[in-house]
Design a protein around this motif. Sequence first.
Motif, PDB file in Angstrom:
ATOM      1  N   SER A 195      59.419 -22.009 126.527  1.00 10.04           N
ATOM      2  CA  SER A 195      59.063 -22.803 125.358  1.00 10.04           C
ATOM      3  C   SER A 195      57.953 -23.782 125.708  1.00 10.04           C
ATOM      4  CB  SER A 195      60.305 -23.572 124.875  1.00 10.04           C
ATOM      5  OG  SER A 195      59.993 -24.361 123.758  1.00 10.04           O
ATOM      6  N   LEU A 196      56.898 -23.783 124.908  1.00  8.98           N
ATOM      7  CA  LEU A 196      55.770 -24.690 125.120  1.00  8.98           C
ATOM      8  C   LEU A 196      55.558 -25.510 123.855  1.00  8.98           C
ATOM      9  CD1 LEU A 196      53.256 -22.214 126.785  1.00  8.98           C
ATOM     10  CD2 LEU A 196      54.614 -23.954 127.942  1.00  8.98           C
ATOM     11  N   PRO A 197      55.435 -26.833 123.987  1.00 11.51           N
ATOM     12  CA  PRO A 197      55.245 -27.684 122.808  1.00 11.51           C
ATOM     13  C   PRO A 197      54.028 -27.230 121.997  1.00 11.51           C
ATOM     14  CG  PRO A 197      55.633 -29.018 124.766  1.00 11.51           C
ATOM     15  CD  PRO A 197      55.455 -27.604 125.238  1.00 11.51           C
ATOM     16  N   ALA A 198      54.221 -27.135 120.722  1.00  5.38           N
ATOM     17  CA  ALA A 198      53.139 -26.836 119.767  1.00  5.38           C
ATOM     18  C   ALA A 198      52.583 -25.423 119.893  1.00  5.38           C
ATOM     19  CB  ALA A 198      52.004 -27.850 119.886  1.00  5.38           C
ATOM     20  N   ALA A 199      53.167 -24.561 120.736  1.00  6.53           N
ATOM     21  CA  ALA A 199      52.592 -23.230 120.935  1.00  6.53           C
ATOM     22  C   ALA A 199      52.581 -22.424 119.638  1.00  6.53           C
ATOM     23  CB  ALA A 199      53.366 -22.486 122.019  1.00  6.53           C
ATOM     24  N   GLY A 223      40.625 -17.196 123.327  1.00  7.12           N
ATOM     25  CA  GLY A 223      40.105 -18.267 124.174  1.00  7.12           C
ATOM     26  C   GLY A 223      40.476 -19.640 123.661  1.00  7.12           C
ATOM     27  N   GLN A 224      40.447 -19.824 122.344  1.00  2.05           N
ATOM     28  CA  GLN A 224      40.823 -21.110 121.761  1.00  2.05           C
ATOM     29  C   GLN A 224      42.305 -21.393 121.985  1.00  2.05           C
ATOM     30  OE1 GLN A 224      38.764 -23.375 120.596  1.00  2.05           O
ATOM     31  NE2 GLN A 224      40.450 -24.798 120.193  1.00  2.05           N
ATOM     32  N   VAL A 225      43.140 -20.363 121.831  1.00  2.00           N
ATOM     33  CA  VAL A 225      44.581 -20.539 122.080  1.00  2.00           C
ATOM     34  C   VAL A 225      44.818 -20.991 123.517  1.00  2.00           C
ATOM     35  CG1 VAL A 225      46.743 -19.273 122.414  1.00  2.00           C
ATOM     36  CG2 VAL A 225      45.431 -18.959 120.307  1.00  2.00           C
ATOM     37  N   LEU A 226      44.213 -20.308 124.477  1.00  2.00           N
ATOM     38  CA  LEU A 226      44.430 -20.660 125.884  1.00  2.00           C
ATOM     39  C   LEU A 226      43.910 -22.060 126.187  1.00  2.00           C
ATOM     40  CD1 LEU A 226      43.618 -17.274 127.673  1.00  2.00           C
ATOM     41  CD2 LEU A 226      45.812 -18.151 126.884  1.00  2.00           C
ATOM     42  N   HIS A 227      42.795 -22.419 125.582  1.00  2.00           N
ATOM     43  CA  HIS A 227      42.247 -23.770 125.773  1.00  2.00           C
ATOM     44  C   HIS A 227      43.227 -24.824 125.254  1.00  2.00           C
ATOM     45  CE1 HIS A 227      39.344 -27.026 125.944  1.00  2.00           C
ATOM     46  NE2 HIS A 227      39.641 -27.308 124.692  1.00  2.00           N
ATOM     47  N   GLU A 228      43.806 -24.575 124.091  1.00  2.00           N
ATOM     48  CA  GLU A 228      44.721 -25.552 123.505  1.00  2.00           C
ATOM     49  C   GLU A 228      46.072 -25.591 124.228  1.00  2.00           C
ATOM     50  OE1 GLU A 228      44.948 -25.818 119.196  1.00  2.00           O
ATOM     51  OE2 GLU A 228      43.101 -24.641 119.028  1.00  2.00           O
TER      52      GLU A 228
END
Length: 199
Positions: free
Chosen positions: A26-30, A65-70
Motif C-alpha cells: 500500500s502506497l499513500p495516494a497511489a 513516467g508521470q505516475v512513477l515521478h509522483e
Amino acid sequence: MAFIDHHDVFVGSTTDGHTFIALNRSLPAAHRILTRNGFTAREHQDRTLYLLPPTSAPEAHDRTGQVLHELLPHTMDFADLSWTTRWMDSGPLPQTGAHIDLSDGRVTATADTDVAREVLEQHGFQRTPTGYALPGEIGERERVGIVVRAEIHLWALGHGVEVSLGFPTPDAISPAPSRVSAPAPSHPPQPAMSKRHTR
C-alpha cells in the motif's frame, strides 16, 4: 510468487498492448495518482491491477513516467519491464539488440549483436544451446534486478531490448501471492532500485 510480485511497483506490458502497474504494498495516494494519469483500477485474482489500454507509445510513456515521478516520495522500489512505454522524443528507438523472456518462470535471452552478447554475459547470463539463461538458483527478485540492469546497460550503449513477460492479455496476469503456493524466498531483500528512464 511471480516475477511481478517482488517490488513495490512493477510496470509491465501485455502482448496485446496494455500497460499495467502492479502495486505490491500500500502506497499513500497511489490510487489517486494512477487514476488521475489515465490508469483504471481492476480487481483480478485477488490483486488490484492498474491498466492503461493500448495507446500510442508517447502517451503511454508520458502517463507512466508521470505516475512513477509522483510515486517517488513514497518509494524508489520500482521495476519497469514494459515495452509499451518505450519512446524517445530525440528520434527513433534504437535497433533491438537482445530479446529477454520471463514467460515460463525462467529468464532466457537471445542476442543479435556482439555487444548484446557481451552485456548479457557481464550481467550473469550463461550460454545455452539456444542463447542465454540466468541460473535457476538465483531468486526471482534478483533475476528481475539483473534484467533491469542489463536493459539499462544495453540502452546506454544504443541497443534496444524486447522483454516478454508472457501475459497475452490482462486476464492472464498472475494471481496475487496469497493465491499462490510457493516457499518464502531464501535470500534477503535486495536494496531498492529504480528503473532507467528514457522518459
